[in-house]
Design a protein around this motif. Sequence first.
Motif, PDB file in Angstrom:
ATOM      1  N   MET A 167       8.691   7.372  -4.624  1.00 60.77           N
ATOM      2  CA  MET A 167       8.533   6.032  -5.193  1.00 60.77           C
ATOM      3  C   MET A 167       8.755   4.961  -4.130  1.00 60.77           C
ATOM      4  O   MET A 167       8.123   3.904  -4.152  1.00 60.77           O
ATOM      5  CB  MET A 167       9.475   5.834  -6.378  1.00 60.77           C
ATOM      6  CG  MET A 167       9.088   6.650  -7.599  1.00 60.77           C
ATOM      7  SD  MET A 167      10.070   6.265  -9.064  1.00 60.77           S
ATOM      8  CE  MET A 167       9.481   4.620  -9.464  1.00 60.77           C
ATOM      9  N   MET A 168       9.670   5.227  -3.194  1.00 63.28           N
ATOM     10  CA  MET A 168       9.817   4.307  -2.070  1.00 63.28           C
ATOM     11  C   MET A 168       8.524   4.244  -1.273  1.00 63.28           C
ATOM     12  O   MET A 168       8.087   3.174  -0.847  1.00 63.28           O
ATOM     13  CB  MET A 168      10.978   4.755  -1.175  1.00 63.28           C
ATOM     14  CG  MET A 168      12.344   4.423  -1.714  1.00 63.28           C
ATOM     15  SD  MET A 168      13.641   4.828  -0.516  1.00 63.28           S
ATOM     16  CE  MET A 168      15.070   4.129  -1.376  1.00 63.28           C
ATOM     17  N   SER A 169       7.914   5.400  -1.064  1.00 62.12           N
ATOM     18  CA  SER A 169       6.619   5.426  -0.387  1.00 62.12           C
ATOM     19  C   SER A 169       5.588   4.626  -1.176  1.00 62.12           C
ATOM     20  O   SER A 169       4.755   3.912  -0.602  1.00 62.12           O
ATOM     21  CB  SER A 169       6.165   6.880  -0.221  1.00 62.12           C
ATOM     22  OG  SER A 169       4.924   6.950   0.431  1.00 62.12           O
ATOM     23  N   PHE A 170       5.658   4.729  -2.504  1.00 62.31           N
ATOM     24  CA  PHE A 170       4.767   3.990  -3.392  1.00 62.31           C
ATOM     25  C   PHE A 170       4.923   2.479  -3.182  1.00 62.31           C
ATOM     26  O   PHE A 170       3.947   1.746  -3.003  1.00 62.31           O
ATOM     27  CB  PHE A 170       5.093   4.392  -4.832  1.00 62.31           C
ATOM     28  CG  PHE A 170       4.278   3.701  -5.896  1.00 62.31           C
ATOM     29  CD1 PHE A 170       3.059   4.217  -6.296  1.00 62.31           C
ATOM     30  CD2 PHE A 170       4.749   2.560  -6.510  1.00 62.31           C
ATOM     31  CE1 PHE A 170       2.320   3.588  -7.287  1.00 62.31           C
ATOM     32  CE2 PHE A 170       4.024   1.927  -7.496  1.00 62.31           C
ATOM     33  CZ  PHE A 170       2.805   2.445  -7.893  1.00 62.31           C
ATOM     34  N   THR A 171       6.171   1.990  -3.175  1.00 59.75           N
ATOM     35  CA  THR A 171       6.399   0.553  -3.017  1.00 59.75           C
ATOM     36  C   THR A 171       6.123   0.097  -1.584  1.00 59.75           C
ATOM     37  O   THR A 171       5.692  -1.039  -1.364  1.00 59.75           O
ATOM     38  CB  THR A 171       7.832   0.170  -3.423  1.00 59.75           C
ATOM     39  OG1 THR A 171       8.773   0.964  -2.675  1.00 59.75           O
ATOM     40  CG2 THR A 171       8.052   0.407  -4.903  1.00 59.75           C
ATOM     41  N   ILE A 172       6.367   0.980  -0.607  1.00 59.07           N
ATOM     42  CA  ILE A 172       6.008   0.654   0.767  1.00 59.07           C
ATOM     43  C   ILE A 172       4.498   0.432   0.873  1.00 59.07           C
ATOM     44  O   ILE A 172       4.030  -0.525   1.492  1.00 59.07           O
ATOM     45  CB  ILE A 172       6.472   1.772   1.721  1.00 59.07           C
ATOM     46  CG1 ILE A 172       7.993   1.696   1.914  1.00 59.07           C
ATOM     47  CG2 ILE A 172       5.773   1.679   3.079  1.00 59.07           C
ATOM     48  CD1 ILE A 172       8.575   2.890   2.639  1.00 59.07           C
ATOM     49  N   GLY A 173       3.735   1.331   0.244  1.00 61.17           N
ATOM     50  CA  GLY A 173       2.281   1.162   0.245  1.00 61.17           C
ATOM     51  C   GLY A 173       1.855  -0.113  -0.449  1.00 61.17           C
ATOM     52  O   GLY A 173       0.986  -0.837   0.041  1.00 61.17           O
ATOM     53  N   LEU A 174       2.490  -0.409  -1.582  1.00 57.64           N
ATOM     54  CA  LEU A 174       2.154  -1.625  -2.321  1.00 57.64           C
ATOM     55  C   LEU A 174       2.449  -2.865  -1.486  1.00 57.64           C
ATOM     56  O   LEU A 174       1.630  -3.792  -1.404  1.00 57.64           O
ATOM     57  CB  LEU A 174       2.940  -1.660  -3.635  1.00 57.64           C
ATOM     58  CG  LEU A 174       2.756  -2.897  -4.506  1.00 57.64           C
ATOM     59  CD1 LEU A 174       1.306  -3.042  -4.935  1.00 57.64           C
ATOM     60  CD2 LEU A 174       3.679  -2.851  -5.716  1.00 57.64           C
ATOM     61  N   GLY A 175       3.636  -2.903  -0.838  1.00 54.31           N
ATOM     62  CA  GLY A 175       3.992  -4.053  -0.022  1.00 54.31           C
ATOM     63  C   GLY A 175       3.048  -4.243   1.145  1.00 54.31           C
ATOM     64  O   GLY A 175       2.649  -5.363   1.470  1.00 54.31           O
ATOM     65  N   SER A 176       2.668  -3.130   1.771  1.00 52.17           N
ATOM     66  CA  SER A 176       1.772  -3.212   2.923  1.00 52.17           C
ATOM     67  C   SER A 176       0.372  -3.648   2.514  1.00 52.17           C
ATOM     68  O   SER A 176      -0.254  -4.469   3.193  1.00 52.17           O
ATOM     69  CB  SER A 176       1.710  -1.859   3.628  1.00 52.17           C
ATOM     70  OG  SER A 176       2.973  -1.521   4.147  1.00 52.17           O
TER      71      SER A 176
END
Length: 458
Positions: A167-176
């Motif tokens: 999920m952190m990877s998910f939000t990292i992708g969203l932020g980027s």
Amino acid sequence: MPPGILTPPAQEKRSVTGIKPPIDPDAWKQKNFWQLLNISVGFLGIQFAWAIQNGQMGPLLERLGSDPQMLGLINCAGPVTGVLVQPIVGALSDRCGLPMGRRRPFLLLGAILTVISLVLMPNVSALWMAAVLLWVLDASINITQGPYRSLVPDVVHPSQQATAYSMMSFTIGLGSVAAFVIAAQFPSLHGLFYLGAGAMLLAMLWTSLTTPEQPPVGIQYSSPEASSEPQDNFLVGTLKSIASMPKEGLKLCLAHSMTWFGLMCLFTFFSVYVPHHIFGATDPQSARYAEGVQLVQIGYAILNGVCFVFSMFIGKLCGLSSKKAVHSLGLLCMAGSFLSMWFIHSPLQIMIAMGLIGIGWATTLSIPFALLSDHLPKGKEGVMMGTFNIFIAAPGVVSNLLVGKVVHDYFNDNVAVALIIGGMAMIAATLMLQTVKERKSLAVVEPHPHPEDALLGS
């Protein structure tokens, strides 16, 4: 026994087996979907700040007079501050006894310093000023990032940690994705850095206010002053933490170090590779160069968009096969894309290559940390995560010092060579990963009854 009288489950099971069911000391760490999402929101802000830096610093430094070798030297800021800052901050957060928790004070301190650095960056007028401020910026982000990774084993149940990291990877992708899409359409350099500062502050405040900390059962934490044991200095403490790391953890560290050697080739040189190699523009003030910078933002947006989507399914894929197999797939996708940079010459080909890199970026941001958490000793999560970061940061220093010099001295500043070297490092990382033994019992992510959890691959 009279009808209607029920035996308590523990007594009933003891009467049959003679063994009292074990009590899970981590039961309080069970989280629902929204609690896991709250933990991850802060990384949206961190990645927004990183995205602005990755997409804009190369062209900004080149406009101020940087060449590829100087670009590599200046961009040592990230890995060097990672080596110096994260282990120290990780150890301090392990021992922190403040009322608000072990990790959250560092999350907020790092966020405030990052905001200040982002606000000042677009106002610099000399190369040395930008270099100094970049080092401050990277140190500030590292103050936040190390304790943030350690927050997961502190507050999330072991059976959910792989999902939490995905999920952190998910939000990292969203932020980027958000940052690079905005950057591709937003001409104001000042506005981009100010927007990154606001996103960082709001996201970190959200996670800090919605994720209370509680010391694990049976472990007492106190401030360093309260301890009667002498505290090791940085070098001794780091060497001890490396020596105490389990064998499988060390092998994972070596594989991850090669991954980040390759990734630093991308993060340092891609933003000038595209204007030079795809658009044939070497003048940072030209219109063709500006078109190249815009394609850089689009390429990074695609990379992180793929990361955003693929991270939804990482937990499920790990359950169907293994964490190691899924990460190997990601590494091979990155290796092929890096090596293709020598041959491609069109924006469409750049987009396809960056999309494939996004698969590997998603697995890199989540699976190695989940693999490492299988071997973390209780109470040492911050130190071990900080130590793990040395194997991320140190190869980055070597990459920036060595690759930039090689490109400058032997290849006439052809930055495409840097990406070829990065691809070779990804192949080495894939081979090293195969030597790591995975704990199969922790590889399967248990499903949840909520459909939104299933969407995230949990």
